[in-house]
Design a protein around this motif. Structure first.
Motif, short mmCIF file in Angstrom:
data_model
loop_
_atom_site.label_atom_id
_atom_site.label_comp_id
_atom_site.label_asym_id
_atom_site.label_seq_id
_atom_site.Cartn_x
_atom_site.Cartn_y
_atom_site.Cartn_z
N GLU A 135 -18.49 81.91 56.25
CA GLU A 135 -20.03 81.56 56.18
C GLU A 135 -20.12 82.73 57.25
OE1 GLU A 135 -22.58 79.91 58.51
OE2 GLU A 135 -21.26 77.79 59.03
N ARG A 136 -20.05 83.35 57.30
CA ARG A 136 -19.96 85.27 58.53
C ARG A 136 -20.94 85.59 57.82
NH1 ARG A 136 -17.94 86.13 63.88
NH2 ARG A 136 -16.90 85.17 64.14
N VAL A 137 -21.31 85.57 56.79
CA VAL A 137 -21.47 86.78 55.59
C VAL A 137 -22.56 86.03 55.00
CG1 VAL A 137 -21.48 88.38 54.05
CG2 VAL A 137 -19.02 87.79 55.46
N ILE A 174 -13.84 75.33 62.57
CA ILE A 174 -14.95 75.64 63.82
C ILE A 174 -14.71 76.77 64.35
CG2 ILE A 174 -15.99 74.82 65.95
CD1 ILE A 174 -15.30 72.77 65.32
N ASP A 175 -15.94 77.64 64.17
CA ASP A 175 -15.69 79.48 65.22
C ASP A 175 -14.75 79.26 66.25
OD1 ASP A 175 -16.27 81.60 64.07
OD2 ASP A 175 -16.55 81.55 65.99
N ARG A 176 -13.75 80.12 66.51
CA ARG A 176 -13.58 80.38 67.74
C ARG A 176 -14.04 80.47 68.64
NH1 ARG A 176 -12.19 86.00 68.43
NH2 ARG A 176 -11.80 87.21 66.43
N ALA A 211 -9.81 72.80 64.88
CA ALA A 211 -10.57 74.45 65.69
C ALA A 211 -9.82 75.34 65.72
CB ALA A 211 -9.84 73.72 67.24
N GLU A 212 -10.15 76.56 64.93
CA GLU A 212 -9.73 77.98 65.71
C GLU A 212 -9.74 78.60 66.34
OE1 GLU A 212 -12.22 80.63 63.10
OE2 GLU A 212 -11.11 80.82 61.67
N GLY A 213 -9.00 79.04 67.02
CA GLY A 213 -8.41 80.11 67.86
C GLY A 213 -7.70 79.69 69.15
N ILE A 217 -14.32 75.88 54.64
CA ILE A 217 -15.59 76.61 55.20
C ILE A 217 -15.36 77.79 56.52
CG2 ILE A 217 -17.79 77.05 56.25
CD1 ILE A 217 -18.79 74.68 54.29
N ASP A 218 -14.88 78.23 56.78
CA ASP A 218 -14.52 79.38 57.07
C ASP A 218 -15.34 80.17 59.06
OD1 ASP A 218 -12.37 80.59 58.99
OD2 ASP A 218 -11.63 82.33 57.27
N ASP A 219 -15.20 80.03 60.08
CA ASP A 219 -15.77 80.60 61.03
C ASP A 219 -17.12 79.73 61.02
OD1 ASP A 219 -14.53 83.09 60.91
OD2 ASP A 219 -15.70 83.68 59.05
N PHE A 220 -16.93 78.29 60.48
CA PHE A 220 -18.15 77.49 61.03
C PHE A 220 -18.86 77.16 62.23
CE2 PHE A 220 -20.19 72.98 60.85
CZ PHE A 220 -21.24 73.08 59.54
MG MG Z 1 -12.52 83.63 62.47
#
Ligand code: MG
Ligand code: C2E
Ligand code: MG
Ligand code: MG
Length: 284
Positions: A153-155, A202-204, A236-238, A179-182
């Motif tokens: 959802e970054r873009v 969840i975005d890092r 949870a990412e990152g 959904i990535d980078d939420f």
């Molecule tokens: Mg990411």
């Protein structure tokens, strides 16, 4: 050259711009031959379930073995791929490679692990996304339930209704959607409302300052609550440290991904780990 033609020294000719244009053309030509020469590879980063401490999935991350420039991460070439339309054949390759790997791991290990592939939002404008995904799982003989498509959802996305319709078709194929980078996009909640997804990643940027940052902790707790209320799993990412792992676990996240568990590694390195580990993951 332009200067000698002009006379008064003023010219629209800009050597820096000329160089940039030539580099862009070279990158496009290189990208085309990369597909033909087989210079792409997926690196795999495992995802660990916090309830069982086991690897339940892995995300395929694209790498390019450039003949002169060495190993390139997606940030170095995805933009050009999107601008030139090459993102469609590249994504077709990614989906096939990921599905084939998922099917191989399913044969290795009863039930297998879930494999995730990323797709760019711009793809929905130019490609038959359903067709690409269907071809990949059919050819590989992969059970669609263990194929996961991550949509960043970054873009920003222009035609939300069209994207949502395509995502519903993907669900009909039986694949999972994430959904990535939420949280860092423009319309996170609209996406949750419109898209039939099973997971929020969840975005890092919300994880990297845990446990100290109380705002981030509140955001993670809020996303967990939102996701769980809708029957979704929250990843949870990152995650890079034991403290971050402990914190996202305490905040209710279902799965983690990040350097603390593993950097992205080759398929054979992850396979080794899957064989060795039916042992619990270190530190988790
Ligand atoms: Mg990411
Ligand atoms: P993403 O999908 O959010 O993938 C996670 C990115 O964060 C990966 O970078 C990964 O190496 C990095 N990462 C993972 N754990 C950690 C951590 O603990 N700390 C830090 N600092 N970073 C971590 P990578 O491989 O460079 O990919 C960047 C982005 O490029 C991806 O972000 C994804 O949006 C995109 N991408 C990757 N592969 C593909 C692909 O096949 N197709 C498309 N369309 N996009 C892709
Ligand atoms: Mg991703
Ligand atoms: Mg991600």
């Amino acid at each position: 050259r332009a200067k000698s033609e002009g006379g008064n020294g003023y010219s629209f000719f800009d050597p820096a711009m000329d160089r940039a244009a030539r580099e862009a053309m070279q990158l496009e030509a290189d990208l085309r031959s990369a597909l033909v020469r087989g210079e792409f590879e997926l690196m795999w980063q495992p995802q660990v379930c916090l309830a069982t401490n086991r690897i339940v999935g892995a995300e395929g991350l694209l790498r390019w073995h450039h003949p002169e420039r060495g190993l390139l991460a997606p940030g170095a070439f995805l933009g050009a791929a999107e601008e030139t339309g090459l993102i469609t054949p590249i994504t077709a390759w990614v989906l096939r490679a990921a599905a084939r790997q998922g099917a191989a791991w399913a044969r290795l290990k009863g039930g297998g692990i879930r494999v995730s592939a990323n797709i760019s939002p711009s793809l929905f404008r130019q490609a038959d996304v359903r067709g690409l995904v269907a071809a990949a799982i059919d050819e590989a003989g992969l059970s669609p339930e263990i194929f996961d498509i991550e949509l960043t959802e970054r873009v920003p996305m222009d035609d939300l209704e069209k994207v949502a319709a395509t995502l519903r078709e993907l669900r009909e194929l039986g694949v999972c959607l994430s959904i990535d980078d939420f949280g860092v996009g423009y319309s996170s909640l609209v996406y949750v409302k419109s898209f039939p997804v099973q997971r929020l990643k969840i975005d890092r940027s919300f994880v990297s300052q845990l446990p100290e940052n109380h705002i981030d902790a509140a955001i993670v707790a809020g996303v967990v609550s939102l996701g769980h209320n809708l029957g979704m799993r929250v990843v949870a990412e990152g995650v890079e440290t034991q403290e971050q792992l402990d914190t996202v676990r305490a905040l209710g996240c279902d799965e983690i991904q990040g350097y603390f568990v593993s950097y992205p590694v080759t398929a054979s390195a992850l396979e080794q780990r899957l064989i060795e580990a039916d042992a619990p993951v270190h530190g988790a």
